[in-house]
Design a protein around this motif. Structure first.
Motif, mmCIF file in Angstrom:
data_model
loop_
_atom_site.group_PDB
_atom_site.id
_atom_site.type_symbol
_atom_site.label_atom_id
_atom_site.label_comp_id
_atom_site.label_asym_id
_atom_site.label_seq_id
_atom_site.Cartn_x
_atom_site.Cartn_y
_atom_site.Cartn_z
ATOM 1 N N LEU A 13 5.392 -30.854 86.709
ATOM 2 C CA LEU A 13 6.350 -30.111 85.770
ATOM 3 C C LEU A 13 6.645 -29.226 85.793
ATOM 4 O O LEU A 13 6.469 -28.374 86.721
ATOM 5 N N LEU A 14 8.068 -28.874 85.603
ATOM 6 C CA LEU A 14 9.401 -28.139 86.215
ATOM 7 C C LEU A 14 9.867 -26.821 85.148
ATOM 8 O O LEU A 14 9.771 -25.876 85.545
ATOM 9 N N HIS A 20 9.659 -33.494 86.833
ATOM 10 C CA HIS A 20 10.320 -34.228 88.477
ATOM 11 C C HIS A 20 9.621 -34.979 88.691
ATOM 12 O O HIS A 20 8.692 -34.576 89.604
ATOM 13 N N MET A 21 10.720 -36.904 88.911
ATOM 14 C CA MET A 21 9.923 -37.653 89.832
ATOM 15 C C MET A 21 10.320 -37.275 90.625
ATOM 16 O O MET A 21 11.665 -37.847 90.756
ATOM 17 N N LEU A 68 14.029 -37.675 90.163
ATOM 18 C CA LEU A 68 14.641 -38.363 88.619
ATOM 19 C C LEU A 68 13.920 -37.010 88.188
ATOM 20 O O LEU A 68 12.584 -36.327 87.710
ATOM 21 N N VAL A 69 14.682 -36.231 87.138
ATOM 22 C CA VAL A 69 14.773 -35.461 86.518
ATOM 23 C C VAL A 69 14.192 -34.797 84.637
ATOM 24 O O VAL A 69 15.795 -36.145 84.441
ATOM 25 N N TYR A 70 13.380 -35.737 83.521
ATOM 26 C CA TYR A 70 13.272 -36.041 82.286
ATOM 27 C C TYR A 70 13.048 -35.011 81.356
ATOM 28 O O TYR A 70 11.833 -34.423 82.669
ATOM 29 N N GLU A 141 14.102 -20.282 79.944
ATOM 30 C CA GLU A 141 12.803 -21.136 80.665
ATOM 31 C C GLU A 141 13.332 -22.276 80.967
ATOM 32 O O GLU A 141 12.236 -23.494 81.495
ATOM 33 N N LEU A 142 14.630 -22.983 80.201
ATOM 34 C CA LEU A 142 14.595 -24.567 80.782
ATOM 35 C C LEU A 142 15.914 -24.797 82.006
ATOM 36 O O LEU A 142 15.990 -25.373 81.987
#
Ligand code: FES
Length: 254
Positions: A13-14, A20-21, A68-70, A141-142
């Motif tokens: 969790l980012l 973030h994978m 990969l960020v999703y 936060e984002l």
């Protein structure tokens, strides 16, 4: 494009709802270009119907891994978020047409808005230009990856509520950058209204501009016909197969 089964190094969790994978991928490390994407199976190995197109956030070529960020937005991405380090993930990769990289020494504006920030990190890494990244988020936060962009570029941040950087939109940062020295080329990824505004600024100042239309993708492999976009000549093209990156002047922005 290949079908690959790659090992997940971590899946963390980012920020709220954003993951973030990191995946071991010698093939993508060798072949992928900034702006390309992967089509991930969300249920581990081979279930074909539960795939999601995810943009490549970054690649470390010597270390042979891909980031990969999703954002979790539905069933598929919720399943992705549950995958763990050590599991294998099936993917079609790398897909789509990426960005044409700038020439060494060119003044480069890298514009990302919201989820459109993520794929621009790989571009910042590979660009040999003088890079300025303008990153726009809804709030502090984002605001993820800001320190990563700072490794490869000057960074300006805008948030809609002013909780980080300048209050407002990323397009204001672009215009200020143009007033304070200018750019030879602009690259952008983000929501459609942002891309349209970036295109208009590029046109006004006569600057080359490439945009990634990834927001318009659904299936990612030419199966749903939901990604059509119109060119300036009135032809329809598929974002997933003809893009997601286009020269902004080739598209219709009506
Ligand atoms: Fe489904 Fe392009 S995203 S056809």
């Amino acid at each position: 494009m290949r079908e690959l089964s790659e090992r997940i190094i971590h899946n963390q969790l980012l920020a709220e709802g954003i993951y973030h994978m990191r995946v071991e991928s010698p093939t993508c490390a060798e072949e992928a270009k900034p702006g390309q994407f992967v089509h991930l199976s969300c249920s581990g190995t081979t279930t074909p119907l539960l795939r999601r197109p995810i943009s490549i956030c970054d690649i470390n070529r010597p270390m042979e891994y891909m980031d990969l960020v999703y954002q979790v937005k539905g069933e598929g991405t919720a399943l992705l978020a549950r995958m763990e380090a050590g599991e294998k993930i099936n993917m079609l990769a790398p897909l789509g047409h990426g960005f044409d990289l700038p020439k060494a020494g060119e003044r480069v504006a890298i514009i990302g808005g919201g989820l459109g920030v993520y794929p621009m990190l790989f571009l910042a890494r590979e660009s040999k230009g003088i890079n300025t990244s303008c990153l726009g988020f809804r709030n502090k936060e984002l605001a993820v990856l800001v320190a990563d962009f700072a490794r490869f570029s000057r960074v300006e941040v805008a948030t809609e509520d002013g909780s980080l950087g300048q209050r407002g939109y990323v397009t204001q940062l672009l215009e200020e950058g143009i007033q304070n020295g200018g750019f030879d080329v602009i690259y952008a990824c983000g929501p459609l209204p942002m891309l349209k505004a970036v295109h208009e600024i590029a046109l006004q100042y006569g600057i080359r501009c490439q945009v990634s239309m990834e927001e318009r993708m659904a299936c990612g492999i030419g199966a749903c016909l939901g990604c059509a976009c119109e060119t300036a000549e009135g032809e329809m093209q598929h974002v997933c197969s003809c893009g997601p990156v286009f020269n902004s002047r080739e598209l219709s922005w009506k």
